[in-house]
Design a protein around this motif. Structure first.
Motif, PDB file in Angstrom:
ATOM      1  N   ALA A  24       0.817  -1.372   0.052  1.00  0.00           N
ATOM      2  CA  ALA A  24      -0.037   0.109   0.085  1.00  0.00           C
ATOM      3  C   ALA A  24       0.845   1.187   0.194  1.00  0.00           C
ATOM      4  CB  ALA A  24      -1.026   0.023   1.085  1.00  0.00           C
ATOM      5  N   GLY A  25       2.173   1.069   0.580  1.00  0.00           N
ATOM      6  CA  GLY A  25       3.187   2.386   0.556  1.00  0.00           C
ATOM      7  C   GLY A  25       2.544   3.214   1.600  1.00  0.00           C
ATOM      8  N   ASP A  26       3.192   4.587   1.555  1.00  0.00           N
ATOM      9  CA  ASP A  26       3.116   5.609   2.620  1.00  0.00           C
ATOM     10  C   ASP A  26       1.853   6.567   2.055  1.00  0.00           C
ATOM     11  OD1 ASP A  26       4.873   4.398   4.357  1.00  0.00           O
ATOM     12  OD2 ASP A  26       6.452   5.488   3.444  1.00  0.00           O
ATOM     13  N   ASP A  27       1.608   6.332   0.670  1.00  0.00           N
ATOM     14  CA  ASP A  27       0.647   7.270   0.163  1.00  0.00           C
ATOM     15  C   ASP A  27      -0.815   7.001   0.758  1.00  0.00           C
ATOM     16  OD1 ASP A  27      -0.677   8.730  -1.479  1.00  0.00           O
ATOM     17  OD2 ASP A  27      -0.073   8.037  -3.497  1.00  0.00           O
ATOM     18  N   ALA A  28      -1.358   8.062   1.303  1.00  0.00           N
ATOM     19  CA  ALA A  28      -2.632   8.093   1.863  1.00  0.00           C
ATOM     20  C   ALA A  28      -3.675   8.054   0.836  1.00  0.00           C
ATOM     21  CB  ALA A  28      -2.773   9.382   2.821  1.00  0.00           C
ATOM     22  N   THR A  29      -3.664   8.246  -0.355  1.00  0.00           N
ATOM     23  CA  THR A  29      -4.611   8.041  -1.469  1.00  0.00           C
ATOM     24  C   THR A  29      -4.596   6.749  -1.696  1.00  0.00           C
ATOM     25  OG1 THR A  29      -2.760   8.795  -3.187  1.00  0.00           O
ATOM     26  CG2 THR A  29      -3.967  10.395  -2.231  1.00  0.00           C
ATOM     27  N   ARG A  30      -3.793   5.829  -1.742  1.00  0.00           N
ATOM     28  CA  ARG A  30      -3.772   4.371  -2.110  1.00  0.00           C
ATOM     29  C   ARG A  30      -4.709   3.801  -1.115  1.00  0.00           C
ATOM     30  NH1 ARG A  30      -3.423   3.550  -6.568  1.00  0.00           N
ATOM     31  NH2 ARG A  30      -2.515   1.388  -6.554  1.00  0.00           N
ATOM     32  N   HIS A  31      -5.378   2.778  -1.576  1.00  0.00           N
ATOM     33  CA  HIS A  31      -6.275   2.352  -0.628  1.00  0.00           C
ATOM     34  C   HIS A  31      -6.533   0.793  -1.118  1.00  0.00           C
ATOM     35  CE1 HIS A  31      -9.762   2.868  -3.409  1.00  0.00           C
ATOM     36  NE2 HIS A  31      -9.243   4.190  -3.410  1.00  0.00           N
ATOM     37  N   PRO A  32      -7.040  -0.227  -0.510  1.00  0.00           N
ATOM     38  CA  PRO A  32      -7.510  -1.502  -0.771  1.00  0.00           C
ATOM     39  C   PRO A  32      -8.712  -1.323  -2.073  1.00  0.00           C
ATOM     40  CG  PRO A  32      -7.433  -1.520   1.494  1.00  0.00           C
ATOM     41  CD  PRO A  32      -7.323   0.061   1.081  1.00  0.00           C
ATOM     42  N   ASP A  33      -8.283  -2.437  -2.977  1.00  0.00           N
ATOM     43  CA  ASP A  33      -8.969  -2.734  -4.010  1.00  0.00           C
ATOM     44  C   ASP A  33      -8.639  -1.687  -5.120  1.00  0.00           C
ATOM     45  OD1 ASP A  33     -10.741  -4.715  -2.816  1.00  0.00           O
ATOM     46  OD2 ASP A  33     -12.335  -3.161  -2.143  1.00  0.00           O
ATOM     47  N   GLN A  34      -7.387  -1.135  -5.145  1.00  0.00           N
ATOM     48  CA  GLN A  34      -7.118  -0.546  -6.233  1.00  0.00           C
ATOM     49  C   GLN A  34      -5.722  -1.458  -6.903  1.00  0.00           C
ATOM     50  OE1 GLN A  34      -5.876   3.481  -4.705  1.00  0.00           O
ATOM     51  NE2 GLN A  34      -6.923   4.441  -6.329  1.00  0.00           N
ATOM     52  N   ASN A  35      -5.737  -1.602  -8.106  1.00  0.00           N
ATOM     53  CA  ASN A  35      -4.609  -2.359  -8.582  1.00  0.00           C
ATOM     54  C   ASN A  35      -3.379  -1.805  -8.572  1.00  0.00           C
ATOM     55  OD1 ASN A  35      -6.640  -4.113  -9.663  1.00  0.00           O
ATOM     56  ND2 ASN A  35      -6.566  -3.531 -11.654  1.00  0.00           N
ATOM     57  N   ILE A  36      -2.313  -2.810  -8.376  1.00  0.00           N
ATOM     58  CA  ILE A  36      -1.143  -2.422  -8.077  1.00  0.00           C
ATOM     59  C   ILE A  36      -0.467  -2.203  -9.322  1.00  0.00           C
ATOM     60  CG2 ILE A  36       1.189  -2.954  -7.283  1.00  0.00           C
ATOM     61  CD1 ILE A  36      -0.206  -5.146  -5.514  1.00  0.00           C
ATOM     62  N   THR A  37       0.164  -0.810  -9.460  1.00  0.00           N
ATOM     63  CA  THR A  37       0.845  -0.530 -10.851  1.00  0.00           C
ATOM     64  C   THR A  37       2.297  -1.069 -10.940  1.00  0.00           C
ATOM     65  OG1 THR A  37       1.835   1.451 -10.126  1.00  0.00           O
ATOM     66  CG2 THR A  37      -0.214   1.285 -11.110  1.00  0.00           C
ATOM     67  N   SER A  38       2.919  -1.388 -12.188  1.00  0.00           N
ATOM     68  CA  SER A  38       4.135  -2.029 -12.242  1.00  0.00           C
ATOM     69  C   SER A  38       5.150  -1.232 -11.415  1.00  0.00           C
ATOM     70  CB  SER A  38       4.625  -1.859 -13.666  1.00  0.00           C
ATOM     71  OG  SER A  38       4.562  -0.735 -14.424  1.00  0.00           O
ATOM     72  N   GLU A  39       4.985   0.153 -11.413  1.00  0.00           N
ATOM     73  CA  GLU A  39       6.071   1.156 -10.757  1.00  0.00           C
ATOM     74  C   GLU A  39       5.824   0.807  -9.181  1.00  0.00           C
ATOM     75  OE1 GLU A  39       3.763   2.358 -12.936  1.00  0.00           O
ATOM     76  OE2 GLU A  39       5.327   2.564 -14.425  1.00  0.00           O
ATOM     77  N   GLU A  40       4.621   0.751  -8.682  1.00  0.00           N
ATOM     78  CA  GLU A  40       4.382   0.266  -7.222  1.00  0.00           C
ATOM     79  C   GLU A  40       4.835  -0.914  -6.987  1.00  0.00           C
ATOM     80  OE1 GLU A  40       0.448   3.062  -6.373  1.00  0.00           O
ATOM     81  OE2 GLU A  40       0.120   0.979  -7.238  1.00  0.00           O
ATOM     82  N   LEU A  41       4.663  -1.785  -7.753  1.00  0.00           N
ATOM     83  CA  LEU A  41       5.161  -3.316  -7.428  1.00  0.00           C
ATOM     84  C   LEU A  41       6.839  -3.199  -7.446  1.00  0.00           C
ATOM     85  CD1 LEU A  41       4.641  -6.415  -7.342  1.00  0.00           C
ATOM     86  CD2 LEU A  41       5.138  -6.434  -9.831  1.00  0.00           C
ATOM     87  N   LEU A  42       7.313  -2.476  -8.212  1.00  0.00           N
ATOM     88  CA  LEU A  42       8.898  -2.501  -8.001  1.00  0.00           C
ATOM     89  C   LEU A  42       9.346  -1.759  -6.950  1.00  0.00           C
ATOM     90  CD1 LEU A  42      11.675  -2.774  -9.564  1.00  0.00           C
ATOM     91  CD2 LEU A  42      11.464  -0.687 -10.757  1.00  0.00           C
ATOM     92  N   GLU A  43       8.701  -0.726  -6.782  1.00  0.00           N
ATOM     93  CA  GLU A  43       8.834  -0.234  -5.334  1.00  0.00           C
ATOM     94  C   GLU A  43       8.707  -1.081  -4.214  1.00  0.00           C
ATOM     95  OE1 GLU A  43       6.355   3.222  -4.914  1.00  0.00           O
ATOM     96  OE2 GLU A  43       7.241   4.501  -6.607  1.00  0.00           O
ATOM     97  N   SER A  44       7.706  -1.862  -3.986  1.00  0.00           N
ATOM     98  CA  SER A  44       7.287  -2.712  -3.060  1.00  0.00           C
ATOM     99  C   SER A  44       8.552  -3.859  -3.179  1.00  0.00           C
ATOM    100  CB  SER A  44       6.179  -3.543  -3.497  1.00  0.00           C
ATOM    101  OG  SER A  44       5.031  -2.565  -3.343  1.00  0.00           O
ATOM    102  N   LEU A  45       8.963  -4.259  -4.072  1.00  0.00           N
ATOM    103  CA  LEU A  45      10.280  -5.222  -4.054  1.00  0.00           C
ATOM    104  C   LEU A  45      11.390  -4.644  -3.610  1.00  0.00           C
ATOM    105  CD1 LEU A  45       9.866  -6.927  -7.755  1.00  0.00           C
ATOM    106  CD2 LEU A  45       9.030  -7.752  -5.556  1.00  0.00           C
ATOM    107  N   VAL A  46      11.774  -3.380  -3.930  1.00  0.00           N
ATOM    108  CA  VAL A  46      12.457  -2.828  -3.360  1.00  0.00           C
ATOM    109  C   VAL A  46      12.606  -2.502  -1.848  1.00  0.00           C
ATOM    110  CG1 VAL A  46      13.833  -0.434  -3.001  1.00  0.00           C
ATOM    111  CG2 VAL A  46      13.432  -1.367  -5.387  1.00  0.00           C
TER     112      VAL A  46
END
Length: 486
Positions: A210-232
């Motif tokens: 979900a990251g630290d971005d308050a605008t992100r919330h459950p039921d939103q798809n994970i983008t490829s950029e967010e997936l890479l950030e999560s892996l990092v």
């Protein structure tokens, strides 16, 4: 006792919050249902109990006489995981709390005999003869591997499975993963800590995606950029070789080529030691048409990051090799597979552990093979017309890869919910949903633990003994070098 008692203990198993509580309820259930008595009796038409009893008594007698030579000779005849058919999955499905006590006693006696032979108190057998025996025994017996299927955000189920196996010291050193399974495999193969509760805390894992971005919330798809950030955030920047040196775990990640004429790859410390794990996982998660293909990265001879096979790109590994059993067999001698399966397109069609002995299963498997053969034949007939369109050719190749794969192992762990909403597979999960999937993974593993423990105990003992012996060989070599230097 009887039906009412059985239902009471079934309810206790369903409500158990720990494996210990579940096992106690399962044992009570078996006693109420009469299955515990079945465990105490040797007899069953499912395995050769006479041969196993004779062999067990012989091993016990020789160990009681300290007959090391006799033990070595007897064990040299062969240590087999399926001795007398004792690996038959139906022997582990009858009682909920475990299999025949004869099988458990036989496996424990083999392990005790191996440790006795390896011990310094057996001094009438040379060290060289011992290590040769253990190497040969391990080669013949083989080893176990854990295969984590493609899963998307159902990977949290895999985390529950892995957490349970870790807590009971039953996690194999050989782990493969594709798509979401590769992320879980990489996570555990790059962690050196032993605080399992902290490693698998739902809030921690959920926050990574979900990251630290308050605008992100459950039921939103994970983008490829967010997936890479999560892996990092969740994976250290290590190559396959570096990860193996740190943890001793053999991580294997399945990736598929973007080009139709290329073959899939299994990345690991043997075939691609210098490839970085993050990009490998990113490639294995790159679902065609949703996430862009990935160029792998590797460390060169100067320690610098550079493209690995720069002219090629890679995508979702579950498309072509969800469970790479044959490759693991060639690379490591694996011949026993524990599978955590959450691939949503195959879950509804799986029955659990492989067992073709029943007439219904034989008919179902024969029907599936007939359909598979017909589809392959149809694809071959239509191959030339399809080849005129690159898109159709690729779709046909993907479809055949999915159809021709094997999706079960010797021990298959499945979620109790077989029908999963495909629209949620790429979405961010709320912490309570993460907790639900983690718990589902744990609870689905509990009924398999005794089967896993029994079927992997001999292989684990051989591996431990050989590791100690190899260290001893290295120590002796270091001493000889020091003596020469002085």
């Amino acid at each position: 006792m009887g039906v009412l008692s059985s239902k009471k203990f079934e309810k206790a198993m369903a409500q158990a919050h720990s494996y210990e509580a579940w096992l106690e309820a399962a044992t009570d259930y078996d006693k109420a249902a009469g299955d515990y008595r079945w465990r105490l009796m040797d007899q069953s038409r499912r395995y050769d109990y006479v041969s196993i009893r004779i062999r067990l008594d012989r091993l016990r007698a020789m160990r009681a006489r300290h007959d090391a030579r006799g033990l070595l000779f007897t064990l040299n005849e062969g240590i087999h995981g399926n001795m007398g058919g004792m690996g038959n999955s139906r022997l582990y499905n009858k009682a909920k709390s475990g299999t025949k006590n004869l099988i458990i006693d036989y496996v424990e006696e083999i392990v005790d005999a191996l440790h006795y032979l390896a011990s310094p108190q057996v001094d009438n057998i040379r060290f060289e003869e011992k290590i040769e025996f253990f190497r040969r025994a391990q080669h013949c017996f083989g080893c176990s591997a854990l295969m984590l299927s493609g899963s998307g955000s159902l990977a949290y189920f895999h985390m529950g499975v892995v957490k349970t196996l870790l807590e009971h010291d039953l996690l194999p050193d050989i782990i493969s993963g594709s798509s979401g399974g590769s992320l879980v495999g990489a996570y555990i193969a790059t962690q050196t800590g032993a605080d399992y509760e902290a490693m698998f805390a739902p809030e921690k894992i959920a926050s990574v995606f979900a990251g630290d971005d308050a605008t992100r919330h459950p039921d939103q798809n994970i983008t490829s950029e967010e997936l890479l950030e999560s892996l990092v955030a969740i994976l250290p920047d290590l190559t396959f070789e570096e990860a193996f040196e740190q943890t001793g775990r053999q991580l294997n990640v399945s990736v598929a080529p973007l080009e139709t004429m290329q073959t899939s790859r299994l990345l690991n410390a043997i075939t691609s030691p210098n490839v970085y794990i993050r990009e490998a996982v990113m490639a294995s998660c790159a679902i065609p048409g949703i996430y862009p293909p990935v160029t792998l990265m590797a460390k060169n001879d100067h320690g610098e990051r550079q493209a690995y096979l720069p002219s090629r790109q890679w995508v979702d590994g579950s498309v072509s090799d969800d469970l790479p059993a044959k490759r693991l067999a060639r690379l490591y001698g694996a011949n026993h597979y524990i599978v955590s399966q959450t691939n949503p397109h195959v879950l509804p069609f799986l029955a659990g552990d492989r067992d073709d002995s029943g007439p219904f299963m034989q008919m179902a498997r024969a029907s599936m093979e007939t359909v598979r053969t017909w589809l392959n034949a149809s694809a071959e007939i239509a191959r030339k017309p399809i080849a005129r369109s690159q898109t159709l050719s690729r779709l046909s190749s993907v479809a055949l890869s999915v159809i021709n794969q094997e999706y079960q192992g010797d021990i298959t762990i499945l979620p109790n919910q077989r029908f999963m909403n495909p629209l949620k597979l790429l979405r961010i999960r709320a912490p309570d949903d993460v907790q639900r999937l983690l718990t589902m993974g744990e609870r689905s593993t509990w009924p398999k633990l005794e089967m896993i423990r029994t079927q992997t105990k001999i292989g684990a003992a051989l591996g431990d003994i050989l590791r100690e012996y190899e260290e001893e060989v290295l120590d002796h070599a270091d001493e000889r070098v020091k003596k020469r230097a002085s």
